[in-house]
Structure formats: structure tokens, C-alpha cells
Design a protein around this motif. Structure first.
Motif, short mmCIF file in Angstrom:
data_model
loop_
_atom_site.label_atom_id
_atom_site.label_comp_id
_atom_site.label_asym_id
_atom_site.label_seq_id
_atom_site.Cartn_x
_atom_site.Cartn_y
_atom_site.Cartn_z
N SER A 1 3.82 -37.05 134.48
CA SER A 1 3.07 -35.86 134.93
C SER A 1 2.32 -35.26 133.75
N GLY A 2 3.01 -35.17 132.61
CA GLY A 2 2.39 -34.60 131.41
C GLY A 2 2.74 -33.13 131.24
N ASP A 3 2.83 -32.71 129.99
CA ASP A 3 3.09 -31.30 129.72
C ASP A 3 1.90 -30.47 130.18
N HIS A 4 2.17 -29.32 130.69
CA HIS A 4 1.09 -28.44 131.15
C HIS A 4 0.19 -28.05 129.98
N THR A 18 -1.05 -25.40 129.00
CA THR A 18 -0.79 -24.13 128.31
C THR A 18 0.00 -24.35 127.01
N PHE A 19 0.68 -25.52 126.89
CA PHE A 19 1.44 -25.82 125.68
C PHE A 19 0.54 -26.19 124.51
N ASN A 22 -6.78 -27.51 134.91
CA ASN A 22 -5.75 -28.54 135.07
C ASN A 22 -6.05 -29.40 136.27
N TYR A 69 -4.21 -32.59 137.80
CA TYR A 69 -3.13 -32.88 138.74
C TYR A 69 -3.63 -33.22 140.14
N ILE A 91 -3.17 -36.20 141.44
CA ILE A 91 -1.97 -36.83 141.99
C ILE A 91 -0.83 -36.55 141.02
N ASP A 92 0.40 -36.80 141.45
CA ASP A 92 1.54 -36.55 140.55
C ASP A 92 2.12 -37.88 140.06
N MET A 148 4.80 -39.49 140.64
CA MET A 148 5.35 -40.37 141.68
C MET A 148 4.22 -41.16 142.33
N ASN A 183 14.33 -37.28 133.21
CA ASN A 183 15.01 -36.32 132.36
C ASN A 183 16.35 -35.95 132.97
N ALA A 223 17.16 -31.99 132.83
CA ALA A 223 16.41 -30.90 133.45
C ALA A 223 17.15 -30.45 134.70
N PRO A 263 11.62 -26.95 126.95
CA PRO A 263 12.25 -26.86 128.27
C PRO A 263 12.84 -28.21 128.67
N GLY A 264 14.01 -28.16 129.28
CA GLY A 264 14.64 -29.38 129.78
C GLY A 264 15.26 -30.23 128.69
#
Ligand code: SF4
Ligand code: SF4
Lengths: 310, 222
Positions: A111-114, A116-117, A125, A127, A129-130, A132, A166, A169, A240-241
């Protein structure tokens, strides 16, 4: 898992039943090819494939497929990472074709880090598709020789499909189901998030094995050696996670001045040895962040050398 | 409803910098409900602008008016006699208002006084949160009425991602991870299986990605 899906070295190593060992390298923040080659030189012959990250932590770097191509020139095998954050389905499919044409045979779908990081938090952004759906797409392109829209592909990309998991998470109970979904979608191998809490990982693997997931997919356990107490604290708090037990931070701190990095490596080596014996674990994915030059030593001490020739 | 925030005062002052006479036009729709552009806010903004100008020694004549809705030609008719008398009309409606007004009265300048943000509602007094991104093909029945398109930072259809922690999204401790809520609810109900079926990639044509949208109801068109 009868005939080869991609013919990549990683696939062959895993298929032959060897305990796989993959590394990681972040492309340069620029077009500094020399620096990239230098980092790669440490990994040559020490790992079965090298993950090339895709604008990791949403910081702009040389494109993953281009760094993969340089890696191939250097005689290494890349594992092309792709995130869904920066590309819509058009760009995703064309980059898959391009990477394959350049010799890429393994791909990790994320998916990739958002954003904002990262260093362009103002970005739109995507996205489309995701992760999966990305896994299913790569599988469809490979096995049905079709694009997402069902049009025929003229020479389909045959990729060994990877996905991330993960185990730490939340919600924890759901993580093994999400892993199963990725396998159902077409993942051939899994690379997990860095593991520091071995006990919890053991519990996760037990559930995966109970569900028979290890028989449908190769699971590679993620290891990142700690370089300093600061790094451990940062990971514990700010990522996170990530599950970094207090006992590990204590152990690193106890090593004393100038000896923390060695203690971090020692812990990583112990982990790898433990993982080799763990049911359902098919290999280790070593993410030595900006520490490529320490990989040969870790590989040696963990008994991962020489790498099998298949 | 549509949620908005008033623009910073400095920005509004800059817009009306060269004006001597303006009308501030409120709307009794969504912006009244979210306390940003109703009669009360119109009157507050009017006073602030008058006082600020007075301090500079330059008078600003500010009239105030609030109509039923600025997104409806029928109500926009009501300002017919007023427009044309002002250097500018400052609309406190969502982004639809100043556009409908400009289309109806091309000779008059209209400025937006608010930033239109999202479709949502009040989750507590004074706090509004996003609930819908207007994707044009609602799928929340698959997720127990929770929308991953608008409420997951990555619009994932197979979440939660690896960044979910303590029920919060990886982007901020202030943002709930909607996937955490969806999964927990499904587990509680014993309906986890619903989430394990793969969802096809979304067809974004019905969303903004397909270009500007229009709804035509044949039976109503005269
Ligand atoms: S699925 Fe689409 S229409 Fe439904 S709530 Fe979410 S964004 Fe709105
Ligand atoms: S943490 Fe949750 S809400 Fe945030 S991007 Fe991941 S799944 Fe979506």
C-alpha cells in the motif's frame, strides 16, 4: 507450486527448499549511481535477492524500477517494490511491464506509507487500487496474460509475487486473516514487518501454520538490526505498527558505550538462528537500513553463507 | 451536510481591500448548521470588517443579508434587486453559492468567505467529521455502514494496513482508523467472513475522477 512462475533466483531457492535470505537497499536521494553501486557491492553473493524500496516513507528517491535495472547490471537480483500511493492503474501496469522488460522477476506489492510522512506532504494521494488488488493484478497479468481491463498483453510479465504482512499491527487477531487474503489474491511469498517481539511472532506463525498458510506461500521473516538505543526508542514510539519490547531496549542500553551496535547485530543473529528453526518460516528478509556494509558480517555469523546456487 | 470553515480574516480583508461597499450574503443551509455562514456569522464578519477598516481610517460600507439557500435559483432570485449596487458580494455559503450567484449575475463580483471542506456531521458540539467523499457508488453496506473511501486515509478496500495502531490511523493520533472499527465490529458480530471476500477495484468514473458530474432526473426535467 509445481513449475516455476517467474524463474527468479529467489523462487528457485525457495522452491528447492533452501532457507532464503533477502536484503534491502534504498535508492539514492538523487541520481548518485556510484553511491548505489557501492551499497550494492556489499550485498553481492550474500543474499538471494535485494528489495529495492519505492519512495520509502514517502520521501522522493530514484525510481524503484530504475534502481532495479542498475542492480541487475551489477549482477544482483532485485525484488521490485511498488506502492499504491503514487500511481493509478495505468502507471502501475506500465511500470510493471517496464520493470519486467528490464529484467525484474520479483515484485513486492505494498500500500505504501501515507504521503503525510514524507517530504512532499502536499501531494495528492492516489490509492486508485489497494495492495490486495495490486497482488491480484500482477497475478492476472502473469497467469491470464491480461490487463486489468481484460485486454490481451503482448508478452506478459512473469513475476514472482510478494506481499507484506505486519504481525504486530492491530487488530492482532485479524492479521493472520489478512495474510490469508493476500495469499488467496496471489502472493507467492510474504516478507513481514521487522520482528523484535519474537514471542508474539511465534504465536502469529503458529496460527499461520495451523491454517496451512505456510504450505501455500513462502513466509520470510523481517529482521532489522538495531544500530543504537535511539533507533530502538524511535521505532518503539514513532513508527506505527512496530512492536519493540522494553527488554530489548534495556539489553541494548546495557551493552554500554560503543557496544550497542554490536549488541544489535548479536540480537539479529540470534533471531535469525531462532527463525531458521521456526515452523513455517521459509527465510529471512534482512532490512539493514543504511547498513548494507554490515550485511556480510551478519550473514556470516548467522550461518547464511554461502548462498545456494540453483 | 456540507461542512466548511471561515477563511482567515486576513484573506477576506485582502479580497475586499479595494472595495468601499460590500454585501455579506449568508445561507440558511448547511453553513448555518455548521455555524459558519448563517445570519449570526454574517453579522459577526460584517462588524469585524467594519471595525478593521475604521481603524485604518477608511470606511467600509457593509450590508448584511441571509437567504434560504444559495444553491437554488429560486432563492438566488431574491438578491436580484441588491446585486449591482456593490463593489463585491462576499458569500458565506459553501463553494456552490458564489458560483450559482456569479452565473446568475455575471456583472457582479462574488468572493468566497469560507473554505468548503467535506460532507460530514457534528460528532460533538463544535466538532465536525468527514463521512462521505461523494464517490458516486456507495458501498458502505459491505462495511457495516462505515465508509473506507472517505474515512481510511488510503481508501483501502481491504484494510487495515500495517500502520493501524491503538485504533488510530498511521497518519495521526487524532485520526481514527476506520478499518480498525470495521474489523472489530465484524469480529464482534461473527461476520468476519464478509471481509475476506475480495472486492473488485473501484470504478472511479462515478466519482470526481470521471470529470464534473451532473444528475439528470428525466421525470422532473421540463
Ligand atoms: S462509499 Fe462513496 S458514496 Fe458511500 S459514503 Fe463512501 S464516499 Fe460516500
Ligand atoms: S491506519 Fe487505518 S485508516 Fe489509516 S491508512 Fe491504514 S487502514 Fe486506512
Amino acid at each position: 507450486m509445481s513449475e516455476l512462475k517467474s524463474g527468479s533466483n529467489l523462487e528457485k531457492v525457495l522452491k528447492a527448499g533452501h532457507f532464503a535470505f533477502t536484503g534491502e537497499c534504498g535508492p539514492p536521494k538523487g541520481a548518485n549511481v556510484e553511491h548505489l553501486r557501492e551499497k550494492l557491492s556489499h550485498l553481492k553473493g550474500k543474499v538471494d535477492a535485494v528489495n529495492i524500496t519505492d519512495n520509502q516513507t514517502a520521501v522522493v528517491r530514484m525510481s524503484s524500477w530504475a534502481a532495479c535495472a542498475i542492480l541487475i547490471q551489477e549482477g544482483l537480483e532485485p525484488n521490485f517494490q511498488m506502492v499504491c500511493r503514487d500511481r493509478n492503474r495505468l502507471a502501475i501496469q506500465s511500470d510493471i511491464l517496464g520493470a519486467y522488460a528490464l529484467g525484474v522477476r520479483n515484485m513486492l506489492c505494498l500500500s505504501g506509507d501515507h504521503q503525510t510522512f514524507g517530504n512532499h506532504p502536499q501531494a495528492k494521494n492516489v490509492y486508485d487500487i489497494d495492495s490486495m488488488q495490486l497482488i491480484s493484478l500482477v497475478k492476472k497479468m502473469r497467469d491470464e496474460q491480461k490487463f486489468m481491463n481484460d485486454e490481451e498483453i503482448d508478452v506478459a510479465p512473469k513475476l514472482f509475487i510478494g506481499a507484506a504482512s505486519n504481525p504486530f499491527a492491530e487488530p492482532f487477531e485479524f492479521r493472520v486473516y489478512r495474510l490469508a487474503m493476500k495469499i488467496d489474491s496471489g502472493a507467492d511469498f510474504i516478507q513481514t514487518q521487522c520482528i523484535y517481539n519474537m514471542q508474539r511472532f511465534r504465536g502469529f506463525m503458529k496460527r499461520a501454520v495451523d491454517m496451512g498458510l505456510h504450505e501455500r506461500c513462502y513466509i520470510l521473516a523481517g529482521i532489522t538490526p538495531m544500530k543504537s538505543v535511539g533507533m530502538a526508542q524511535y521505532m518503539a514510539k514513532a513508527v506505527p505498527g512496530m512492536d519493540v519490547p522494553e527488554s530489548l531496549i534495556k539489553r541494548l542500553r546495557g551493552a554500554g558505550k560503543g557496544k550497542v551496535a554490536e549488541e544489535g547485530i548479536k540480537f539479529a543473529v540470534e533471531q535469525i538462528q531462532e527463525l531458521k528453526e521456526m515452523e513455517g518460516v521459509a527465510g529471512v528478509h534482512l532490512m539493514a537500513i543504511e547498513w548494507e556494509h554490515r550485511v556480510p558480517e551478519i550473514a556470516e555469523r548467522a550461518g547464511m553463507l554461502p548462498r545456494p546456487k540453483v | 451536510m456540507i461542512v466548511a470553515n471561515r477563511k482567515p480574516l486576513a484573506e477576506i480583508r485582502e479580497m475586499v481591500e479595494n472595495c468601499d461597499k460590500i454585501l455579506i450574503l449568508g445561507c440558511k443551509g448547511c453553513v448555518t448548521v455548521c455555524n459558519v455562514g448563517g445570519a449570526r456569522e454574517v453579522s459577526i464578519l460584517a462588524s469585524i470588517l467594519r471595525i478593521a477598516r475604521k481603524k485604518e481610517g477608511r470606511l467600509l460600507h457593509v450590508d448584511e443579508m441571509t437567504i434560504e439557500r444559495q444553491c437554488d435559483p429560486e432563492y438566488i432570485e431574491q438578491v436580484k434587486d441588491r446585486v449591482g449596487q456593490y463593489d463585491a458580494v462576499v458569500s458565506m455559503a459553501c463553494g456552490v453559492g458564489p458560483q450559482f450567484l456569479s452565473e446568475a449575475y455575471p456583472a457582479q463580483r462574488f468572493f468566497p468567505a469560507v473554505n468548503t471542506t467535506f460532507f460530514g456531521g457534528a460528532i460533538q458540539h463544535g466538532v465536525w467529521a468527514e463521512r462521505c467523499a461523494g464517490c458516486g457508488t456507495c458501498i458502505i453496506h459491505y462495511f457495516d455502514g462505515m465508509c473506507p473511501i472517505a474515512r481510511c486515509s488510503k481508501s483501502l478496500l481491504h484494510g487495515p494496513c500495517g500502520g493501524s495502531a491503538n485504533g488510530k490511523c498511521e497518519i495521526s493520533k487524532e485520526v481514527d482508523c476506520i478499518w480498525d472499527k470495521i474489523v472489530r465490529k465484524k469480529m464482534e458480530e461473527g461476520h468476519l467472513k464478509d471481509l475476506l471476500d475480495p472486492k473488485p477495484p473501484k470504478d472511479w468514473r462515478t466519482a470526481r475522477d470521471g470529470g464534473p458530474r451532473k444528475s439528470v432526473r428525466e421525470e422532473l426535467v421540463q
